[in-house]
Write an enzyme that holds these catalytic residues in place. Structure first.
Site, short mmCIF file in Angstrom:
data_model
loop_
_atom_site.label_atom_id
_atom_site.label_comp_id
_atom_site.label_asym_id
_atom_site.label_seq_id
_atom_site.Cartn_x
_atom_site.Cartn_y
_atom_site.Cartn_z
N SER A 14 87.87 50.80 35.42
CA SER A 14 87.95 49.39 35.81
C SER A 14 89.20 48.64 35.39
O SER A 14 89.46 47.56 35.90
CB SER A 14 86.72 48.62 35.29
N SER B 221 86.85 47.07 38.35
CA SER B 221 86.28 45.74 38.43
C SER B 221 87.15 44.66 37.80
O SER B 221 86.90 43.48 38.00
CB SER B 221 84.91 45.74 37.74
N LYS C 126 89.31 38.51 31.59
CA LYS C 126 88.25 38.85 32.55
C LYS C 126 87.01 38.00 32.25
O LYS C 126 86.69 37.77 31.07
CB LYS C 126 87.95 40.35 32.41
#
Lengths: 462, 471
Positions: A159, A135, A60
């Protein structure tokens, strides 16, 4: 494709071939999925003997990687190249895993829709008209696309678990502190957890084994538990006691599927009982989460002021420069959260808003601990339904008082380990089921999840 | 006249190897922006790691200030935007500081006063800013330097008391070794809160921030007392505000009023777990505390009969005071040791610009030298000579007296001869003496000393002289 299958492919075709193919597919799918902010164009072969040596993975884009652009999908950091490595990245490098790319997220890991990154919307690779949520949107998409067997995300409310669920993969949020947060761009520090996404619980366990452990750079990291999770996932789960919370399951759009999962648990020798929790308390989860996370994030991101970090706007005084830089640099959604966070922390509001939210958090954790006094794990549907169409997303995110859409936050409130595994499909889209255990019971969480995962896959194949 | 009430907030930088939350070097006087780590600059993703030595020193000073030590201390964030604060927040302590409810005994002139300490907490320093015409420069060497903030109760009533307190506090901090506490290097800075009132109730508080020397603290307080008195005399109200002291014209200027006061939005620092401090550790630290200056001054005056001035001079530096105590523990007269230190030794250290621990004459040698005088082997006059030779040739007093054959003339015959000679040569003086000018005796003894080139024992010389004069 899991780690073992990648290993086989590498053995047959060579690392270069496998890496290049992953790069090729990743690039091809940027247009419709947009999983990556950065796709690497080279790699270093490793001589490490670890299980993930020379295996590609996605990270990420809110993990600090020295010399590699790290944007947190924010305009504020669109050109930011870190000078140091996050502990997670360092450990993966040392284990010889190959970084395929840095994945798209909701701006600064806030949002949870996959639509707010500065490089555009991330779509669900299974059906690009659908949301993948966030996310950790790009990490979930990358694993689902098969370009890497695992990816790293971060989980502050849901997330990692929610996008994993929408992508039909496994998403694990370990106990708070199990994996060092050093180098993870902070969203809400008391809730932030490094998470792992993969196509199987076994692979999640392999990667967790590599990442976990005390880190002298993170005071909140837990002492080593000296367990090898991978070796513990096969343990017999017979006799374990699971609970589901009735008030949450009441909202489930797919009750028959959840009932099937319960049956599978029982076939494995576990018991599943209904427990109750005050609906009002559950309804307060969202508000408490919002209040606490916004308060922390407004402070955590105060370094992005245009002085040291972020494009510096014009202004005739330091105050003006900072004000203008932040006004121009952040999207409206982010600014809204900062203002909210700032508001709840104000002297005159703090007691009523921020401290009350902390109190609610405590109450929920106390109540959850009571359940863990009697049960080994809590099992719940991960989401209310399958991934929504992207145009419906607005409606869904406004569903603030859905206790089912917000229950994943409870794991972050208490620091509990929580995992989602794919269960059954509906309309060709996956559904997930979540297992949550008491803190530090990461091995047990993975054990139950693995057994159930194998069982459900067996049933699917029948 | 109004009742003056003053409270002080003192920031003091701790002496540690690294910064309070990072491995960056704690040395901000080096070249600008070299002593820093990603943590000090607030790079995205960094986390604070609490410096154990800074914790120990914060507890140490808390103990020296007789505070209650928290056994579950916590950190908080103080949020505000300014270019010298890279993270956009300062990690400090607002709910559960290291020390609370302490006090420090001070001397104000001849009187003693107990100054109450509200709390002592640990925090991080900001970067330093240099302002130029149309730009400013930031130096982050100071960012993250460990800082203790000591907050007194509003219990001081004059600039004299405030300065006495600051001097005592600075000494205490130096004694503990927690900091050099040099205000000229910005290691010690002070905020002053002051209010005036006609009666026992507290008046409106005016705050003056970041005053960088004790002298300026005094000036600022005195200016404020004058300013506020004049306003009150005219029946005007004092505004609750923050003022800035300008050291060039020695006046204070309004910075911001209460209404504009900053809301720092304090909340718990999530990255530092609650720090549990065990009783045993606190005890260990308490036991390691040296005897503090207030107690030493008292002891020197009451037990050793030293003057307050000398006692104060001796305790100014712990090393000097320790030197004094060790020398007398070897068996010397405190008065003599004190005289040697306050006159010869401090003068020498000052001239050579060295510290007592670099001083050649260790306690044993000073003891040796003083013993030589006390045993009448050399005279005080000779001792001064021996002292100089010791330092010059790096030899012990005994070695010097042996090599240079320096000794008090105790040979009575020789001394008697000199006495006779002096009597012979000074008939008029002797006349004066016999006519009642008794102080002429000193002159005559002086003459004996002169003839003996200082080798004579003055007491003996006086004895012999008296005997002859009275015969």
């Amino acid at each position: 494709m899991n780690i073992e299958e990648f290993r086989k492919k590498i053995d047959e075709n060579g690392i270069k071939e496998v890496f290049n193919e992953s790069v090729k597919i990743s690039k091809e799918r940027q247009k419709d999925v947009n999983a990556f902010v950065t796709i690497m164009d080279s790699f270093e072969k490793s001589s490490s003997l670890s299980k993930i040596s020379n295996i590609p993975y996605a990270l990420k884009d809110n993990f600090s990687t020295k010399g590699i652009l790290t944007t947190a999908s924010s305009n504020m950091l669109k050109d930011y190249i870190p000078v140091y490595d996050s502990t997670v990245y360092k450990k993966l490098k040392e284990s010889g895993a190959i970084l395929l790319g840095k994945t798209t997220l909701d701006e600064l890991a806030m949002g949870g829709t996959g639509t707010t990154g500065h490089t555009g919307i991330v779509r669900n690779p299974i059906d690009t008209t659908r949301s993948i949520s966030g996310s950790s949107s790009g990490s979930a998409a990358a694993v689902r696309m098969g370009v890497c067997p695992f990816a790293i995300g971060s989980d502050t409310g849901d997330s990692v678990r929610k996008p994993a669920s929408y992508a039909g993969i496994v998403g694990f949020k370990p106990t708070y502190g199990r994996i060092s947060r050093f180098g993870l761009f902070a969203f809400a520090s008391s809730l932030d957890t490094v998470g792992i996404m993969a196509t199987s619980v076994k692979d999640v366990a392999i990667v967790t084994d590599i990442l976990k452990g005390k880190d002298e750079n993170d005071m909140t990291s837990l002492d080593n538990d000296d367990e090898i999770y991978e070796n513990l996932i096969e343990k017999d789960v017979k006799g374990l006691k699971l609970a589901y919370i009735e008030e949450i399951c009441d909202e489930d759009n797919n009750k028959e599927i959840f009932n099937k999962i319960i049956t599978s648990c029982e076939t494995l020798g576990m018991t599943v009982e209904k427990v109750n929790m005050d609906k009002k308390l559950l309804e307060a989860v969202f508000a408490a989460y919002r209040t606490i996370s916004c308060a922390e994030t407004t402070s955590n991101n105060a370094n992005l002021s245009g002085i040291l970090f972020g494009p510096r706007a014009k202004g005739s005084t330091p105050d003006e420069i900072i004000f203008n830089s932040r006004t121009e640099g952040f999207s409206e959604l982010i600014k809204r959260r900062f203002i909210m966070g700032s508001y709840v922390l104000r002297r005159e509001n703090q007691e009523k808003l921020y401290l009350n939210a902390c109190k609610i958090r405590r109450l929920i954790v106390d109540k959850t601990n009571e359940i863990f006094n009697k049960y080994d794990a809590i099992i719940l549907p991960t989401t209310k339904d399958i991934a929504p169409k992207l145009e419906q997303e607005k409606e869904i995110i406004n569903d603030k008082f859905s206790v089912l859409e917000n229950h994943l936050d409870i794991a972050n409130f208490g620091g509990y380990p929580s995992i989602t595994i794919p269960s059954f499909e509906k309309d060709g889209m996956p559904l997930g089921v979540s297992i949550m255990c008491n803190i530090k019971k990461d091995a047990l969480t993975l054990n139950i999840a693995h057994k159930l995962f194998e069982k459900l896959r067996g049933e699917e194949n029948v | 006249m109004y009742n003056v009430t003053i409270g002080l907030e003192i920031h003091c930088e701790l002496k540690t190897n690294s910064k309070v939350f990072s491995t960056g070097k704690n040395e901000y006087n080096d070249e600008a922006n070299v002593n820093l780590s990603p943590v000090d600059l607030g790079f995205p993703g960094v986390l604070p790691v609490l410096n154990k030595e800074a914790v120990r020193k914060a507890i140490l000073v808390s103990c020296a200030l007789n505070s209650k030590i928290s056994n579950k201390t916590k950190f908080d964030r103080k949020n505000y935007f300014y270019p010298d604060l890279p993270k956009g927040y300062q990690i400090t302590q607002s709910r559960e500081p290291f020390g609370t409810n302490g006090y420090l005994m001070i001397h104000v002139g001849e009187k003693e006063k107990k100054v109450l300490i509200h709390d002592l907490h640990l925090e991080e320093d900001t970067a330093s800013l240099d302002h130029f015409n149309d730009y400013s420069l930031l130096n982050f060497n100071r960012a993250g330097v460990p800082l203790i903030e000591i907050v007194t109760e509003p219990c001081l009533n004059s600039s004299e008391e405030a300065i006495s307190f600051l001097e005592e506090l600075r000494n205490v901090i130096r004694y503990t070794g927690a900091s050099d506490a040099r205000s000229d290097r910005g290691e010690m800075r002070c905020d002053v809160n002051i209010s005036l009132s006609k009666d026992e109730t507290l008046g409106t508080k005016v705050e003056m921030k970041n005053i960088n020397s004790f002298y300026n603290v005094k000036e600022a307080i005195e200016y404020e007392i004058k300013r506020q008195s004049e306003l009150l005399d005219k029946g005007e109200k004092i505004l609750q505000e923050t003022r800035r002291f300008d050291s060039t014209d020695k006046k204070t200027y309004s910075m911001r009023s209460k209404v504009d006061s900053i809301d720092y939005k304090y909340f718990p620092e999530p990255n530092i777990p609650v720090l549990e401090i065990e009783e045993e550790y606190i005890k260990e630290i308490k036991d390691s505390l040296p005897k503090l200056p207030f107690e030493r001054v008292k002891e020197y005056i009451e037990k050793y009969n030293l003057s307050r001035k000398d006692a104060n001079t001796l305790v100014k530096e712990k090393e000097i005071s320790d030197y004094f105590e060790k020398t007398i523990s070897l068996g010397c007269s405190p008065k003599l040791v004190s005289n040697w230190i306050t006159t010869k030794i401090l003068g020498y250290l000052n001239k050579e610009n060295i510290k007592i621990n670099e001083f050649y004459l260790k306690e044993e040698y000073l003891h040796e030298l003083i013993s030589l005088i006390e045993n009448e082997e050399i005279t005080s006059q000779q001792a001064k000579e021996v002292f100089d030779y010791c330092l010059l040739e790096k030899k012990t007093p005994k070695e010097i007296t042996k090599e240079k054959n320096i000794k008090a003339s105790s040979n009575n015959e020789e001394l008697q001869n000199i006495v006779n000679k002096v009597i012979e040569e000074n008939p008029e003086v002797i006349n004066d003496y016999k006519n009642g000018k008794e102080r002429m005796l000193d002159y005559l003894v002086g003459q004996v000393m002169k003839y003996s080139k200082g080798t004579a024992n003055p007491i003996k010389a006086k004895e012999l002289m008296l005997k002859d004069l009275n015969s």
